[in-house]
Design a protein around this motif. Sequence first.
Motif, PDB file in Angstrom:
ATOM      1  N   LYS A  34     -55.555  38.367 -15.558  1.00 24.34           N
ATOM      2  CA  LYS A  34     -55.553  36.908 -15.426  1.00 24.34           C
ATOM      3  C   LYS A  34     -56.855  36.344 -15.996  1.00 24.34           C
ATOM      4  CE  LYS A  34     -54.951  33.492 -11.728  1.00 24.34           C
ATOM      5  NZ  LYS A  34     -54.717  33.333 -10.287  1.00 24.34           N
ATOM      6  N   GLU A  35     -57.955  37.075 -15.820  1.00 25.84           N
ATOM      7  CA  GLU A  35     -59.253  36.643 -16.343  1.00 25.84           C
ATOM      8  C   GLU A  35     -59.219  36.568 -17.872  1.00 25.84           C
ATOM      9  OE1 GLU A  35     -58.880  39.014 -13.894  1.00 25.84           O
ATOM     10  OE2 GLU A  35     -59.521  37.594 -12.333  1.00 25.84           O
ATOM     11  N   GLU A  36     -58.579  37.544 -18.505  1.00 27.23           N
ATOM     12  CA  GLU A  36     -58.448  37.519 -19.966  1.00 27.23           C
ATOM     13  C   GLU A  36     -57.585  36.336 -20.402  1.00 27.23           C
ATOM     14  OE1 GLU A  36     -58.671  42.037 -21.600  1.00 27.23           O
ATOM     15  OE2 GLU A  36     -57.033  41.621 -20.206  1.00 27.23           O
ATOM     16  N   LEU A  37     -56.525  36.079 -19.650  1.00 22.79           N
ATOM     17  CA  LEU A  37     -55.660  34.922 -19.928  1.00 22.79           C
ATOM     18  C   LEU A  37     -56.488  33.643 -19.865  1.00 22.79           C
ATOM     19  CD1 LEU A  37     -52.900  33.505 -20.305  1.00 22.79           C
ATOM     20  CD2 LEU A  37     -52.659  33.570 -17.817  1.00 22.79           C
ATOM     21  N   HIS A  38     -57.288  33.501 -18.817  1.00 19.98           N
ATOM     22  CA  HIS A  38     -58.114  32.307 -18.666  1.00 19.98           C
ATOM     23  C   HIS A  38     -59.145  32.200 -19.786  1.00 19.98           C
ATOM     24  CE1 HIS A  38     -57.197  31.806 -14.099  1.00 19.98           C
ATOM     25  NE2 HIS A  38     -56.170  31.533 -14.871  1.00 19.98           N
ATOM     26  N   GLN A  39     -59.677  33.330 -20.226  1.00 23.37           N
ATOM     27  CA  GLN A  39     -60.636  33.329 -21.331  1.00 23.37           C
ATOM     28  C   GLN A  39     -59.989  32.777 -22.602  1.00 23.37           C
ATOM     29  OE1 GLN A  39     -62.222  37.228 -22.211  1.00 23.37           O
ATOM     30  NE2 GLN A  39     -63.621  36.449 -23.759  1.00 23.37           N
ATOM     31  N   VAL A  40     -58.763  33.203 -22.864  1.00 17.96           N
ATOM     32  CA  VAL A  40     -58.025  32.759 -24.051  1.00 17.96           C
ATOM     33  C   VAL A  40     -57.691  31.267 -23.949  1.00 17.96           C
ATOM     34  CG1 VAL A  40     -55.788  33.002 -25.213  1.00 17.96           C
ATOM     35  CG2 VAL A  40     -57.104  35.034 -24.620  1.00 17.96           C
ATOM     36  N   ASP A 102     -49.052  29.600 -27.042  1.00 17.97           N
ATOM     37  CA  ASP A 102     -48.041  30.666 -26.947  1.00 17.97           C
ATOM     38  C   ASP A 102     -48.437  31.868 -27.794  1.00 17.97           C
ATOM     39  OD1 ASP A 102     -46.469  29.092 -25.285  1.00 17.97           O
ATOM     40  OD2 ASP A 102     -45.131  28.431 -26.894  1.00 17.97           O
ATOM     41  N   LYS A 103     -48.911  31.617 -28.997  1.00 15.98           N
ATOM     42  CA  LYS A 103     -49.284  32.694 -29.919  1.00 15.98           C
ATOM     43  C   LYS A 103     -50.463  33.500 -29.378  1.00 15.98           C
ATOM     44  CE  LYS A 103     -48.976  34.847 -33.931  1.00 15.98           C
ATOM     45  NZ  LYS A 103     -47.858  35.726 -34.208  1.00 15.98           N
ATOM     46  N   LEU A 104     -51.475  32.810 -28.850  1.00 14.69           N
ATOM     47  CA  LEU A 104     -52.632  33.507 -28.285  1.00 14.69           C
ATOM     48  C   LEU A 104     -52.219  34.399 -27.111  1.00 14.69           C
ATOM     49  CD1 LEU A 104     -55.341  30.685 -28.292  1.00 14.69           C
ATOM     50  CD2 LEU A 104     -55.084  32.573 -29.919  1.00 14.69           C
ATOM     51  N   ILE A 105     -51.360  33.871 -26.259  1.00 14.29           N
ATOM     52  CA  ILE A 105     -50.904  34.643 -25.097  1.00 14.29           C
ATOM     53  C   ILE A 105     -50.049  35.820 -25.546  1.00 14.29           C
ATOM     54  CG2 ILE A 105     -49.456  34.523 -23.022  1.00 14.29           C
ATOM     55  CD1 ILE A 105     -50.640  31.598 -22.745  1.00 14.29           C
ATOM     56  N   ASP A 106     -49.245  35.616 -26.564  1.00 14.30           N
ATOM     57  CA  ASP A 106     -48.441  36.700 -27.130  1.00 14.30           C
ATOM     58  C   ASP A 106     -49.346  37.808 -27.687  1.00 14.30           C
ATOM     59  OD1 ASP A 106     -45.704  37.571 -27.704  1.00 14.30           O
ATOM     60  OD2 ASP A 106     -46.287  37.396 -29.817  1.00 14.30           O
ATOM     61  N   GLU A 107     -50.393  37.420 -28.397  1.00 13.46           N
ATOM     62  CA  GLU A 107     -51.324  38.404 -28.952  1.00 13.46           C
ATOM     63  C   GLU A 107     -52.036  39.166 -27.839  1.00 13.46           C
ATOM     64  OE1 GLU A 107     -52.367  36.074 -33.138  1.00 13.46           O
ATOM     65  OE2 GLU A 107     -53.863  36.122 -31.546  1.00 13.46           O
ATOM     66  N   ALA A 109     -50.852  39.746 -24.812  1.00 10.22           N
ATOM     67  CA  ALA A 109     -49.858  40.640 -24.220  1.00 10.22           C
ATOM     68  C   ALA A 109     -49.568  41.851 -25.111  1.00 10.22           C
ATOM     69  CB  ALA A 109     -48.563  39.876 -23.926  1.00 10.22           C
ATOM     70  N   LYS A 110     -49.701  41.669 -26.404  1.00 11.08           N
ATOM     71  CA  LYS A 110     -49.433  42.775 -27.336  1.00 11.08           C
ATOM     72  C   LYS A 110     -50.615  43.727 -27.483  1.00 11.08           C
ATOM     73  CE  LYS A 110     -45.757  40.700 -30.026  1.00 11.08           C
ATOM     74  NZ  LYS A 110     -45.342  40.126 -31.295  1.00 11.08           N
ATOM     75  N   GLY A 111     -51.715  43.436 -26.764  1.00 13.11           N
ATOM     76  CA  GLY A 111     -52.833  44.361 -26.754  1.00 13.11           C
ATOM     77  C   GLY A 111     -53.894  44.129 -27.812  1.00 13.11           C
ATOM     78  N   LYS A 112     -53.827  43.002 -28.482  1.00 11.03           N
ATOM     79  CA  LYS A 112     -54.827  42.698 -29.501  1.00 11.03           C
ATOM     80  C   LYS A 112     -56.196  42.536 -28.834  1.00 11.03           C
ATOM     81  CE  LYS A 112     -54.527  40.074 -33.771  1.00 11.03           C
ATOM     82  NZ  LYS A 112     -54.076  38.852 -34.422  1.00 11.03           N
ATOM     83  N   LYS A 113     -57.248  42.910 -29.534  1.00 15.31           N
ATOM     84  CA  LYS A 113     -58.599  42.776 -28.998  1.00 15.31           C
ATOM     85  C   LYS A 113     -58.967  41.309 -28.842  1.00 15.31           C
ATOM     86  CE  LYS A 113     -60.423  47.085 -30.756  1.00 15.31           C
ATOM     87  NZ  LYS A 113     -61.397  47.759 -31.594  1.00 15.31           N
ATOM     88  N   ILE A 114     -59.684  41.014 -27.750  1.00 13.64           N
ATOM     89  CA  ILE A 114     -60.091  39.643 -27.456  1.00 13.64           C
ATOM     90  C   ILE A 114     -60.830  38.998 -28.631  1.00 13.64           C
ATOM     91  CG2 ILE A 114     -61.693  38.264 -26.049  1.00 13.64           C
ATOM     92  CD1 ILE A 114     -59.233  38.696 -24.489  1.00 13.64           C
ATOM     93  N   GLU A 115     -61.707  39.754 -29.286  1.00 17.81           N
ATOM     94  CA  GLU A 115     -62.476  39.202 -30.411  1.00 17.81           C
ATOM     95  C   GLU A 115     -61.552  38.706 -31.523  1.00 17.81           C
ATOM     96  OE1 GLU A 115     -63.092  42.653 -29.398  1.00 17.81           O
ATOM     97  OE2 GLU A 115     -64.354  41.729 -27.865  1.00 17.81           O
ATOM     98  N   LYS A 116     -60.468  39.440 -31.754  1.00 18.12           N
ATOM     99  CA  LYS A 116     -59.497  39.043 -32.793  1.00 18.12           C
ATOM    100  C   LYS A 116     -58.704  37.815 -32.335  1.00 18.12           C
ATOM    101  CE  LYS A 116     -59.472  42.756 -35.698  1.00 18.12           C
ATOM    102  NZ  LYS A 116     -59.825  42.678 -37.080  1.00 18.12           N
TER     103      LYS A 116
END
Length: 120
Positions: A34-40, A102-107, A109-116
């Motif tokens: 959830k923290e990563e979601l909030h960061q995005v 939506d795209k950021l959350i999809d990325e 969920a797909k395991g993309k690195k936060i920096e990307k």
Amino acid sequence: MNTTQEHNERIAKMTFASVYPHYITKVERKGRTKEELHQVIEWLTGFDEKKLQKFINDKATFETFFEKATLNPNAHLIKGVICGYRIEEIENQLTKQVRYLDKLIDELAKGKKIEKILRA
């Protein structure tokens, strides 16, 4: 494929609170937090966890949510297809912003690195 007026209106009137639990479920099911979601979300909109909670409590529409957001200057770098629409081709600004999210959350969920994801 471009969006219709009805599609754009439906997205504008949808509440952030109605979609937010699905965002959490999607990322947690794939091992993200959830923290990563909030960061995005904060990267895209400028909203911290406290502001997000206020939007949820107020049952704010996406229209209100993005009216109050300060979109990240690098948001235009979010490209690709989400929900059957190529983001770069969406003409309605609000619909495009929702698809950015939506795209950021999809990325995420797909395991993309936060920096990307954060277009760093």
